[in-house]
Design a protein around this motif. Structure first.
Motif, short mmCIF file in Angstrom:
data_model
loop_
_atom_site.label_atom_id
_atom_site.label_comp_id
_atom_site.label_asym_id
_atom_site.label_seq_id
_atom_site.Cartn_x
_atom_site.Cartn_y
_atom_site.Cartn_z
N PRO A 190 2.33 4.10 18.77
CA PRO A 190 2.73 5.38 18.18
C PRO A 190 3.95 5.22 17.27
N ARG A 191 3.89 5.86 16.13
CA ARG A 191 4.97 5.80 15.16
C ARG A 191 5.33 7.22 14.70
N LEU A 192 6.42 7.32 13.94
CA LEU A 192 6.91 8.62 13.49
C LEU A 192 7.10 8.66 11.98
N PRO A 193 6.05 8.43 11.20
CA PRO A 193 6.18 8.52 9.74
C PRO A 193 6.40 9.97 9.33
N HIS A 194 7.19 10.17 8.28
CA HIS A 194 7.45 11.54 7.84
C HIS A 194 6.92 11.82 6.44
N ASP A 195 6.70 10.79 5.65
CA ASP A 195 6.32 11.01 4.26
C ASP A 195 5.41 9.88 3.81
N MET A 196 4.74 10.07 2.69
CA MET A 196 3.92 9.05 2.06
C MET A 196 4.14 9.12 0.56
N ALA A 197 3.61 8.14 -0.16
CA ALA A 197 3.71 8.13 -1.61
C ALA A 197 2.37 7.66 -2.18
N PHE A 198 2.23 7.81 -3.50
CA PHE A 198 0.99 7.36 -4.13
C PHE A 198 1.27 6.94 -5.57
N THR A 199 0.37 6.11 -6.10
CA THR A 199 0.35 5.76 -7.51
C THR A 199 -1.00 6.20 -8.07
N GLU A 200 -1.29 5.82 -9.31
CA GLU A 200 -2.58 6.21 -9.89
C GLU A 200 -3.75 5.68 -9.07
N ASN A 201 -3.60 4.50 -8.48
CA ASN A 201 -4.74 3.85 -7.82
C ASN A 201 -4.54 3.58 -6.33
N TYR A 202 -3.33 3.80 -5.81
CA TYR A 202 -3.03 3.42 -4.43
C TYR A 202 -2.31 4.54 -3.68
N ALA A 203 -2.44 4.47 -2.36
CA ALA A 203 -1.62 5.28 -1.45
C ALA A 203 -0.71 4.33 -0.68
N ILE A 204 0.49 4.81 -0.34
CA ILE A 204 1.49 3.99 0.35
C ILE A 204 1.88 4.68 1.65
N LEU A 205 1.53 4.05 2.78
CA LEU A 205 1.88 4.54 4.11
C LEU A 205 2.93 3.60 4.70
N ASN A 206 3.55 3.98 5.80
CA ASN A 206 4.61 3.13 6.34
C ASN A 206 4.59 3.04 7.86
N ASP A 207 5.13 1.94 8.34
CA ASP A 207 5.34 1.68 9.77
C ASP A 207 6.80 1.27 9.91
#
Length: 498
Positions: free
Chosen positions: A227-244
């Motif tokens: 279990p993790r506590l991510p709060h935000d994400m980001a994206f570019t034209e072709n990709y999504a960016i998630l975090n751990d």
């Protein structure tokens, strides 16, 4: 100004020494409609004639006496909107009619305990990753497929509202079983909505895409170690960016159903970069310095690299807040940005070599950044960050960064005046990226009033071009968005404040 009190919501709140139930965070319970035009005594300066759209800000606004200790993130979602056209403005405020809001209204008091209380204090099962909290839909707002989506940071159902009238349409039909987190992202260039969620069961995170037609078109797991506590994400034209990130519920305590976040400085921050419609096997993982980041500013592609800008916390686990009321020390510390020390930071991910390069963009403590949303996911030049008030979850100014030329401009709201996240408002027929305005709600504690303030984005330091006085001082809030009328189906025949 012509103002109408639409409804007064019955509250059971009692006087409290909780710092986030008083001062700039004093809850209000009146829902308003108000109209303004240039020349009104409630308008200082001139409402711009060259903007058409709606500014939407949400926030936590407690209605009922809390069960145990109150955390401001527990408050009921309350949305404030200001619409503009032809030098006129129209203000509306409405509580989000969540299932929890309606249940507590019927019960005449709180049913769910909040973030700082154990699950057994809630009288009913709840929502989200913790499973016992109320989905107050109070964290974030975006506009997608012509409607507001109001969201909850620990994953809720997502509520839809009309951006102009704030008419409410209930929950989103496409939302998965694990819900959607706050900070889902609208790509204005494609009309798509990108989102994520997280939970306490494997694979612990999912990522999805909703089309411009508001139908779910993609939903895949992002497998995590726990279990993790991510709060935000980001994206570019072709990709999504998630975090751990290495700040999450302590596993040994979670086994006893205790949700206590712990920072693990010996673990790296990890980033999952996935093609927008990619599968788990397409994920490329990158490692970086350990931190926790609440919010990203923007991301874009540059040759073999993906560039990600956000607010790197130097002290994700701050020492206890000195002078807080007993039992609120930890809460006050985690709300004090001066203790967390978030600073604008850049990560560079080389998609060929797998290398991560990091650099600091500003040594000032800043957070809650906004950009011209037409440049979301694209190479951009300007960002607008909030300057925190020491000791409080409040903001006293803004910094505009020119990220290409390495320059900055700062404006202070003034002593005793506190604003919130400030979105960019493009001028009609804008000719460049910063051709427009910056807008925010300000709580003026000296005059006991709230204002909608508008700054020329090219001349921030000259102060506001317009201050629109609201019918009453509203509770402080954070996240917001701007939507042009053409994105919400409002065309040339739209009239305001006639």
């Amino acid at each position: 100004m012509a103002a109408t009190l639409v409804e007064q919501i019955k509250s059971t709140l009692k006087p409290s020494d909780n710092p986030y139930l008083q001062g700039a965070w004093t809850p209000t319970h009146n829902e308003w409609d108000a109209q303004y035009k240039n020349g009104d005594v409630e308008v200082i300066g001139q409402i711009p004639h060259d903007i058409e759209g709606v500014y939407i800000r949400t926030g936590e606004n407690q209605v009922h006496e809390p069960i145990g200790r109150y955390h401001p993130f527990d408050g009921d979602g309350f949305i404030h909107s200001m619409s503009f056209k032809n030098g006129r403005a129209s203000y509306r405020s409405r509580f989000v009619r969540t299932k929890g809001f309606e249940a507590e209204k019927e019960a005449g008091g709180s049913i769910w305990a909040g973030l700082m209380e154990p699950p057994h204090k809630s009288k009913r099962h709840g929502w989200g990753a913790q499973q016992w909290l109320k989905d107050s839909s109070s964290t974030d707002v975006t506009v997608h497929a012509g409607k507001i989506i109001s969201t909850f940071y620990q994953c809720g159902e997502g509520y839809r509202l009309n951006p102009y009238t704030l008419e409410q349409f209930g929950t989103e039909g496409w939302v998965p079983l694990d819900g959607i987190s706050a900070h889902c992202k609208t790509d204005e260039n494609t009309g798509e909505l990108l989102f994520f969620n997280y939970s306490k069961h494997a694979p612990y995170m999912h990522y999805g895409v909703v089309g411009a037609d508001n139908k779910l078109k993609h939903y895949v797991p992002i497998p995590l170690p726990g279990p993790r506590l991510p709060h935000d994400m980001a994206f570019t034209e072709n990709y999504a960016i998630l975090n751990d990130m290495p700040l999450f519920w302590a596993p040994e305590l979670l086994e006893r159903n205790i949700h206590a976040a712990q920072f693990y400085p010996d673990m790296p921050t990890r980033f999952a970069i996935i093609p927008r419609l990619g599968q788990p096997e397409d994920i490329k993982w990158f490692e970086a310095a350990p931190t926790y980041t609440l919010h990203w500013l923007n991301a874009y592609e540059d040759g073999d690299e993906i560039i990600l800008d956000g607010y790197f916390q130097e002290e994700p686990m701050p020492k206890s807040y000195i002078g807080a009321p007993e039992g609120l020390e930890r809460m006050m510390a985690y709300l004090d940005q001066i203790l967390l020390k978030p600073k604008l930071h850049r990560w560079r991910f080389n998609m060929k070599s797998g290398e991560t390069i990091e650099e600091r963009l500003d040594d000032q403590i800043l957070e809650f950044g906004m950009i011209n949303q037409k440049y979301a996911g694209r190479k951009y030049q300007y960002g607008y960050s909030a300057v925190p008030e020491p000791g409080w979850f409040l903001f006293r100014g803004l910094v505009k960064h020119d990220l290409q030329n390495g320059t900055r401009e700062e404006v202070q709201f003034g002593e005793g005046r506190f604003g919130s996240e400030a979105p960019f408002v493009p001028r009609i027929n804008a000719v460049d990226e910063d051709d427009g305005y910056i807008i925010s709600y300000i709580a003026d504690m000296n005059l006991d009033r709230s204002e909608c303030v508008i700054y020329d984005a090219k001349k921030l330091s000259q102060g506001p071009v317009c201050q629109i006085i609201l019918p009453e001082r509203i509770c402080s809030g954070t996240h917001s968005t701007w939507a042009n009328y053409d994105s919400i189906g409002m065309g040339q025949n739209t009239t305001i404040a006639e």
